[in-house]
Design a protein around this motif. Structure first.
Motif, PDB file in Angstrom:
ATOM      1  N   ILE A   1       6.283  50.483  16.033  1.00 54.14           N
ATOM      2  CA  ILE A   1       7.671  50.676  16.450  1.00 54.14           C
ATOM      3  C   ILE A   1       7.849  50.283  17.908  1.00 54.14           C
ATOM      4  CG2 ILE A   1       9.530  52.355  16.704  1.00 54.14           C
ATOM      5  CD1 ILE A   1       8.035  54.077  14.605  1.00 54.14           C
ATOM      6  N   ASP A   2       8.774  49.382  18.152  1.00 57.01           N
ATOM      7  CA  ASP A   2       9.110  49.018  19.533  1.00 57.01           C
ATOM      8  C   ASP A   2      10.114  50.000  20.122  1.00 57.01           C
ATOM      9  OD1 ASP A   2       7.702  46.365  19.962  1.00 57.01           O
ATOM     10  OD2 ASP A   2       8.763  45.971  18.098  1.00 57.01           O
ATOM     11  N   ILE A   3      11.110  50.382  19.323  1.00 62.69           N
ATOM     12  CA  ILE A   3      12.172  51.277  19.789  1.00 62.69           C
ATOM     13  C   ILE A   3      12.395  52.350  18.736  1.00 62.69           C
ATOM     14  CG2 ILE A   3      14.567  51.430  20.597  1.00 62.69           C
ATOM     15  CD1 ILE A   3      14.472  48.354  20.981  1.00 62.69           C
ATOM     16  N   ILE A   4      12.346  53.622  19.131  1.00 63.53           N
ATOM     17  CA  ILE A   4      12.631  54.725  18.209  1.00 63.53           C
ATOM     18  C   ILE A   4      13.812  55.515  18.762  1.00 63.53           C
ATOM     19  CG2 ILE A   4      11.051  56.418  19.267  1.00 63.53           C
ATOM     20  CD1 ILE A   4      10.336  57.258  16.342  1.00 63.53           C
ATOM     21  N   THR A   5      14.731  55.941  17.874  1.00 62.04           N
ATOM     22  CA  THR A   5      16.006  56.517  18.341  1.00 62.04           C
ATOM     23  C   THR A   5      16.356  57.831  17.632  1.00 62.04           C
ATOM     24  OG1 THR A   5      17.294  55.262  16.723  1.00 62.04           O
ATOM     25  CG2 THR A   5      16.894  54.207  18.865  1.00 62.04           C
ATOM     26  N   PRO A   6      15.534  58.869  17.753  1.00 61.78           N
ATOM     27  CA  PRO A   6      15.890  60.141  17.118  1.00 61.78           C
ATOM     28  C   PRO A   6      16.978  60.873  17.893  1.00 61.78           C
ATOM     29  CG  PRO A   6      13.931  60.418  18.450  1.00 61.78           C
ATOM     30  CD  PRO A   6      14.271  58.953  18.495  1.00 61.78           C
ATOM     31  N   ASN A   7      17.705  61.767  17.210  1.00 62.98           N
ATOM     32  CA  ASN A   7      18.519  62.728  17.947  1.00 62.98           C
ATOM     33  C   ASN A   7      17.627  63.926  18.267  1.00 62.98           C
ATOM     34  OD1 ASN A   7      18.427  64.383  15.635  1.00 62.98           O
ATOM     35  ND2 ASN A   7      20.413  63.680  14.899  1.00 62.98           N
ATOM     36  N   GLN A   8      18.178  64.971  18.873  1.00 64.58           N
ATOM     37  CA  GLN A   8      17.342  66.098  19.296  1.00 64.58           C
ATOM     38  C   GLN A   8      16.678  66.799  18.114  1.00 64.58           C
ATOM     39  OE1 GLN A   8      20.712  67.332  22.144  1.00 64.58           O
ATOM     40  NE2 GLN A   8      18.975  68.513  22.887  1.00 64.58           N
TER      41      GLN A   8
END
Length: 318
Positions: A187-194
């Motif tokens: 994964i280059d970019i991971i975008t979870p919320n809290q």
């Protein structure tokens, strides 16, 4: 401080879910065993994968979608809708032996929502779908992934993308109890919320200290860039060399459905334009915020003209 440099992306491919959203509006969420009267019902196309594809397409980027729909009328309608946004759907399989995915969404007056997803054809995605994806990856440089399809297929897709030098952006939603350690380095970019970040790292992510700690743990697992979405508080990003908070865009929210998908689409579209990470995060914040100002997901996602107007004139009224 090392400056992040992104190469210019030829186009974007989304490998993920496509659902029909069935949205009920209500003054409040019902308690267990309680029946309440809602105020409005609407059926709209959705699915995290399809939403992100529509987001990038509406922002002017060449977009491919790979996934499955069922052999029912919902599936036909979902494909037609994607095609109205000039999204290439040649990678979508019509799975005649099952129904299309459905999301049952309840939205209360405050704009908060709860969602039940019935995967349908999305749940049947496997290695054979990745074979179709591979052919499209040869034409693209950015792959968007989510977790409304089987995790094994996501991992295989990420592996194939990395072999081809394609940048991988994962929205870990809905977050499982555990993501395989082998997936993180892909994964280059991971975008979870809290909430999703908390599941991934195993502790609450609720304040500045824990937000930064969560990002650090995800970086240590092998992710290149961590972006934690903070809803009305904006976002936090971290790389090996820098970190910081992204200011929110103030709007009057009426429906938060699709806001996270809008954020991801905004970031991806900006990177596809050759913008920096910080500029892309600004795009993500604006697109995510604007998505909350209208009902639904795909219908609420803003177009390029609207976003550019706000980029050029941040004080303009929303």
């Amino acid at each position: 401080m090392q400056k992040l440099v992104f190469k210019y992306f030829m186009s974007i491919v989304v490998f993920g879910s496509i659902n029909m959203d069935m949205i009920a509006q209500t003054p409040r969420f019902p308690q267990p065993g309680e029946t309440i009267t809602g105020t409005h019902f609407i059926t709209l196309p959705g699915g995290k994968g399809a939403n992100q594809a529509v987001a990038t397409a509406k922002l002017g980027r060449s977009t491919y979608f790979v996934g499955r729909v069922g052999g029912d009328s919902l599936g036909r309608d979902l494909l037609k809708k994607l095609e109205t946004f000039d999204i290439n759907t040649q990678g979508v399989l019509i799975d005649k032996n099952t129904s299309s995915g459905v999301a049952m969404i309840t939205v209360e007056t405050s704009g908060e929502n709860s969602i039940i997803v019935i995967p349908g054809a999305n749940g049947n995605i496997n290695e054979s779908d990745v074979i179709r994806l591979e052919k499209i990856l040869l034409k693209t440089s950015l792959l968007l992934l989510q977790l409304e399809i089987p995790l094994k297929a996501v991992e295989i897709a990420a592996l194939e993308a990395k072999k081809l030098g394609v940048t991988v952006m994962l929205d870990p939603a809905p977050a499982p109890e555990k993501i395989p350690d082998s997936l993180y380095p892909l994964i280059d970019i991971i975008t979870p919320n809290q909430t999703e970040a908390a599941k991934l790292v195993g502790f609450p992510v609720s304040d500045t200290e824990t937000i930064k700690k969560a990002a650090e743990e995800l970086l240590q697992k092998g992710v290149k860039i961590v972006i934690i979405k903070l809803g009305q508080k904006g976002a936090f990003y971290a790389t090996e060399n820098e970190e910081g908070f992204v200011a929110p865009t103030a709007v009057k929210a009426i429906d938060t459905v699709g806001a996270g998908d809008g954020f991801n689409g905004g970031v991806a579209a900006a990177l596809d334009r050759g913008l920096s990470l910080k500029e892309a995060l600004k795009w993500g914040a604006i697109v995510g915020a604007l998505t909350t100002t209208e009902e639904g997901a795909q219908t609420a996602l803003p177009d390029l003209e609207t976003v550019e107007q706000l980029i050029n004139n941040p004080l303009s009224s929303l």
